[in-house]
Design a protein around this motif. Structure first.
Motif, PDB file in Angstrom:
ATOM      1  N   ASN A 173       4.037  -7.570 -14.109  1.00  0.00           N
ATOM      2  CA  ASN A 173       3.151  -7.034 -13.085  1.00  0.00           C
ATOM      3  C   ASN A 173       1.703  -6.965 -13.562  1.00  0.00           C
ATOM      4  O   ASN A 173       1.421  -7.072 -14.757  1.00  0.00           O
ATOM      5  N   ASN A 174       0.807  -6.809 -12.611  1.00  0.00           N
ATOM      6  CA  ASN A 174      -0.630  -6.830 -12.852  1.00  0.00           C
ATOM      7  C   ASN A 174      -1.040  -5.768 -13.866  1.00  0.00           C
ATOM      8  O   ASN A 174      -0.752  -4.579 -13.684  1.00  0.00           O
ATOM      9  N   ARG A 175      -1.732  -6.208 -14.923  1.00  0.00           N
ATOM     10  CA  ARG A 175      -2.106  -5.280 -15.989  1.00  0.00           C
ATOM     11  C   ARG A 175      -3.003  -4.158 -15.477  1.00  0.00           C
ATOM     12  O   ARG A 175      -2.785  -2.978 -15.783  1.00  0.00           O
ATOM     13  N   ARG A 193      -8.620  -1.218  -6.991  1.00  0.00           N
ATOM     14  CA  ARG A 193      -7.707  -2.352  -6.998  1.00  0.00           C
ATOM     15  C   ARG A 193      -8.022  -3.335  -5.864  1.00  0.00           C
ATOM     16  O   ARG A 193      -8.023  -4.548  -6.055  1.00  0.00           O
ATOM     17  N   LEU A 245      -9.063  -7.187  -6.462  1.00  0.00           N
ATOM     18  CA  LEU A 245      -8.245  -8.286  -5.953  1.00  0.00           C
ATOM     19  C   LEU A 245      -9.020  -9.161  -4.979  1.00  0.00           C
ATOM     20  O   LEU A 245      -8.739 -10.362  -4.851  1.00  0.00           O
TER      21      LEU A 245
END
Length: 255
Positions: free
Chosen positions: A212-214, A246, A250
Motif C-alpha cells: 500500500n501507499n507509503r 492525501r 494524489l
C-alpha cells in the motif's frame, strides 16, 4: 551492518530492514552496547526502508538484561550508574531508551518477531515495535521488579496503551510470566502463530504493508498514534487535514 562486539546486527533488503539480536548463547541478553548500536541504526537506515523487523537469533527473542554485565563494575553497570549525579544518571538512561524509541519513527512500521523468552528488556523491545507477531512458545514478563528496579526502556506507556492501567500495573508489579495465548487475549499480540510459521507470517505481514501507499500509511500511523491524546473533535480535524493532504498529493497538487 554486523557488529561482533555489540551483539546486534542490521540487515537491509530494499524496503525491509531487519534488526537481529545475535547473542543466542545467552538467549540474546541485552547490554548497553547493544542499545547504543540500535540507536545508531536509526541514523544508518536507508531512506527507502518502510518496514523494520526485530528478531532474536536462536530459540529466544531476548531473555532481558545481561546481568553479568549490569552487575559487574564498568560503564553501564548498576554500580557505575548509582555513583553518577542524579541528572547524569537520568541522561544515561535516556541514551539507553533511544535504542528502543527509534522504532516509534513515523516513517516506518516496526514488527517484533517474538519466539521463546521476551523478558524485561526483551519484553520492552517487543513493546517498542508497532506490531508484535508471537510464536506459540513465546513467554513474556516485565521482570524488572524482581531486581528491585522499574521498567525504564520506554515500555510502560506502550504497555498501558495496549492493556489499560489495571492490567499494566499487575503485569509490572508482579513480574509474572505470561504465555502467548494470554498475551493475545489481553491485547499484547497482533498475531499468534505456530513457531514454525513465525518467519513466514512476518514476511507476509511486511508484504501486506508494502503493498500500500507509503504516504497513506505514514498518515494513518500518525492519526492512530496521536488519537488517545486528542478529543473526538480534534481527531476528526486531524482526519480531515490528513485526507486533504492525501487528495492533493494524489492529484499532483501537493507542495
Amino acid at each position: 551492518m554486523t557488529s561482533a562486539t555489540t551483539g546486534v546486527r542490521l540487515d537491509c533488503d530494499g524496503p525491509v530492514a531487519t534488526v537481529t539480536l545475535c547473542r543466542p548463547d545467552v538467549l540474546n541478553a541485552q547490554t548497553p552496547a547493544m542499545w547504543r548500536a540500535m540507536s545508531d541504526f536509526s541514523r544508518d537506515l536507508p531512506g527507502d526502508v518502510r518496514v523494520v523487523v526485530v528478531r532474536g537469533e536462536g530459540r529466544a527473542f531476548s531473555a532481558g538484561l545481561d546481568l553479568s554485565v549490569a552487575g559487574a563494575a564498568g560503564p553501564g553497570s548498576f554500580a557505575e550508574l548509582a555513583t553518577l549525579p542524579e541528572q547524569e544518571c537520568a541522561d544515561r538512561i535516556a541514551d539507553f531508551q533511544a535504542g528502543f524509541t527509534w522504532l516509534h519513527r513515523p516513517d516506518v512500521i516496526s514488527i517484533a518477531a517474538v519466539q521463546g523468552y521476551a523478558i524485561g528488556a526483551g519484553f520492552q523491545l517487543a513493546l517498542a515495535c508497532d506490531l508484535r507477531v508471537l510464536a506459540e512458545d513465546a513467554v513474556l514478563s516485565m521482570a524488572e521488579v524482581t531486581l528491585g528496579l522499574v521498567p525504564d526502556l520506554a515500555g510502560t506507556k506502550r504497555l498501558l496503551d495496549l492493556v489499560g492501567y489495571s492490567r499494566a500495573l499487575e503485569v509490572c508489579a508482579t513480574g509474572r510470566r505470561m504465555d502467548a495465548a494470554e498475551a493475545d487475549r489481553i491485547g499484547l499480540a497482533t498475531l499468534v502463530v505456530p513457531t514454525a510459521e513465525l518467519d513466514a507470517t512476518v514476511r507476509d505481514l511486511a508484504a501486506g504493508l508494502l503493498a500500500n501507499n507509503r504516504d497513506a500509511i505514514v498518515e494513518i500511523k500518525a492519526l492512530l498514534a496521536g488519537a488517545a491524546e486528542r478529543s473526538h473533535a480534534e481527531q476528526q480535524r486531524a482526519e480531515r487535514e490528513a485526507q486533504t493532504r492525501r487528495l492533493r498529493d494524489l492529484a499532483g497538487r501537493g507542495e
